[in-house]
Design a protein around this motif. Structure first.
Motif, PDB file in Angstrom:
ATOM      1  N   LEU A 246       0.868  -1.177   0.000  1.00 25.10           N
ATOM      2  CA  LEU A 246       0.000   0.000   0.000  1.00 25.10           C
ATOM      3  C   LEU A 246       0.899   1.219   0.000  1.00 25.10           C
ATOM      4  O   LEU A 246       1.716   1.408   0.915  1.00 25.10           O
ATOM      5  CB  LEU A 246      -0.902  -0.005   1.237  1.00 25.10           C
ATOM      6  N   ARG A 247       0.762   2.060  -1.028  1.00 28.05           N
ATOM      7  CA  ARG A 247       1.652   3.210  -1.179  1.00 28.05           C
ATOM      8  C   ARG A 247       0.880   4.523  -1.122  1.00 28.05           C
ATOM      9  O   ARG A 247      -0.234   4.625  -1.631  1.00 28.05           O
ATOM     10  CB  ARG A 247       2.428   3.120  -2.498  1.00 28.05           C
ATOM     11  N   GLY A 248       1.503   5.495  -0.496  1.00 27.97           N
ATOM     12  CA  GLY A 248       0.892   6.807  -0.379  1.00 27.97           C
ATOM     13  C   GLY A 248       1.945   7.839  -0.017  1.00 27.97           C
ATOM     14  O   GLY A 248       3.099   7.748  -0.438  1.00 27.97           O
TER      15      GLY A 248
ATOM     16  N   VAL B  41      -4.910   6.134   7.723  1.00 29.25           N
ATOM     17  CA  VAL B  41      -4.759   6.099   6.267  1.00 29.25           C
ATOM     18  C   VAL B  41      -6.052   6.527   5.582  1.00 29.25           C
ATOM     19  O   VAL B  41      -6.939   5.700   5.323  1.00 29.25           O
ATOM     20  CB  VAL B  41      -4.349   4.685   5.792  1.00 29.25           C
TER      21      VAL B  41
ATOM     22  N   MET C  82      -8.208   6.995   2.571  1.00 26.96           N
ATOM     23  CA  MET C  82      -8.213   6.427   1.217  1.00 26.96           C
ATOM     24  C   MET C  82      -9.098   7.322   0.355  1.00 26.96           C
ATOM     25  O   MET C  82     -10.327   7.318   0.498  1.00 26.96           O
ATOM     26  CB  MET C  82      -8.735   5.001   1.247  1.00 26.96           C
TER      27      MET C  82
ATOM     28  N   VAL D 293      -3.617   8.211   0.752  1.00 23.19           N
ATOM     29  CA  VAL D 293      -3.557   7.378  -0.447  1.00 23.19           C
ATOM     30  C   VAL D 293      -4.567   7.923  -1.449  1.00 23.19           C
ATOM     31  O   VAL D 293      -5.767   7.995  -1.160  1.00 23.19           O
ATOM     32  CB  VAL D 293      -3.876   5.907  -0.122  1.00 23.19           C
TER      33      VAL D 293
ATOM     34  N   THR E  35      -8.305   3.022  -4.590  1.00 19.39           N
ATOM     35  CA  THR E  35      -9.076   2.640  -3.401  1.00 19.39           C
ATOM     36  C   THR E  35     -10.099   1.547  -3.707  1.00 19.39           C
ATOM     37  O   THR E  35     -10.464   0.791  -2.810  1.00 19.39           O
ATOM     38  CB  THR E  35      -9.797   3.857  -2.790  1.00 19.39           C
TER      39      THR E  35
END
Length: 199
Positions: free
Chosen positions: A58-60, A115, A117, A148, A152
């Motif tokens: 999971l990238r952000g 996080v 989304m 992020v 989603t």
């Protein structure tokens, strides 16, 4: 791919005519069969998040502006992820986050990440959204918030997010190796919090 093939058919009257014959039928079938492995791989990549398995990547971006990646950012620490998929989900995420910070205060081996989304038209307001979150979050927690933008839908499928529960907080507890050890979604609940604490 399918639109490109369709355009090729439209570009040639002969091809358009043949599409209804044996040659055209074989062409259509070949196109469909060629897509099957791609669709299968996509489905495999979207397997549900499961207890006992490593968290999918999971990238952000942290509120500090640094790129962020999970589970890499959590390596070496027990980590609680608090995902929210709608603006209204903050009413569930924030109480969970406050409880966890209070309970785990002073534990250097434990951390958390909230996080948000964010997808759809909201992505157009990224600069304003991040600015607002930075302003409303204590500076010392800026690297505990990971935004992020995009993708989603895949995570909704992985976690079973629907129109009936998208205002919940989606909690994922990771061990020091990034393996999922506990899953839950919903508003803050004292009984579930006790269960989480005992993990």
């Amino acid at each position: 791919i399918s639109m490109h093939i369709y355009s090729s058919w439209r570009g040639s009257p002969a091809a358009s005519h043949d599409a209804t014959g044996p040659t055209g039928s074989r062409f259509i079938l070949a196109g469909i069969l060629a897509m099957v492995p791609v669709m299968t791989l996509y489905a495999m990549a979207l397997e549900p998040v499961r207890i006992g398995e490593r968290l999918p990547s999971l990238r952000g971006e942290f509120l500090t502006g640094r790129n962020a990646a999970l589970p890499e950012a959590s390596t070496g620490k027990t980590t609680l992820l608090l995902l929210g998929f709608t603006y209204a989900s903050r009413d569930a995420v924030e109480p969970w986050g406050e409880w966890f910070r209070t309970e785990m205060s002073g534990r250097p081996d434990v951390t958390f990440f909230e996080v948000p989304m964010i997808d759809g038209l909201a992505k157009l307001g990224r600069w304003f959204i991040d600015r607002g979150m930075r302003k409303g979050t204590p500076q010392e927690l800026h690297e505990n918030v990971m935004t992020v933008y995009g993708g989603t839908g895949d995570w909704k499928r992985r976690l079973g997010v629907t129109d009936t529960n998208d205002e919940d907080a989606f909690l994922i507890l990771l061990d020091r190796q990034g393996v999922v050890r506990w899953l839950h979604h919903g508003p803050f609940d004292a009984a579930m919090a006790t269960l989480l604490k005992n993990q």
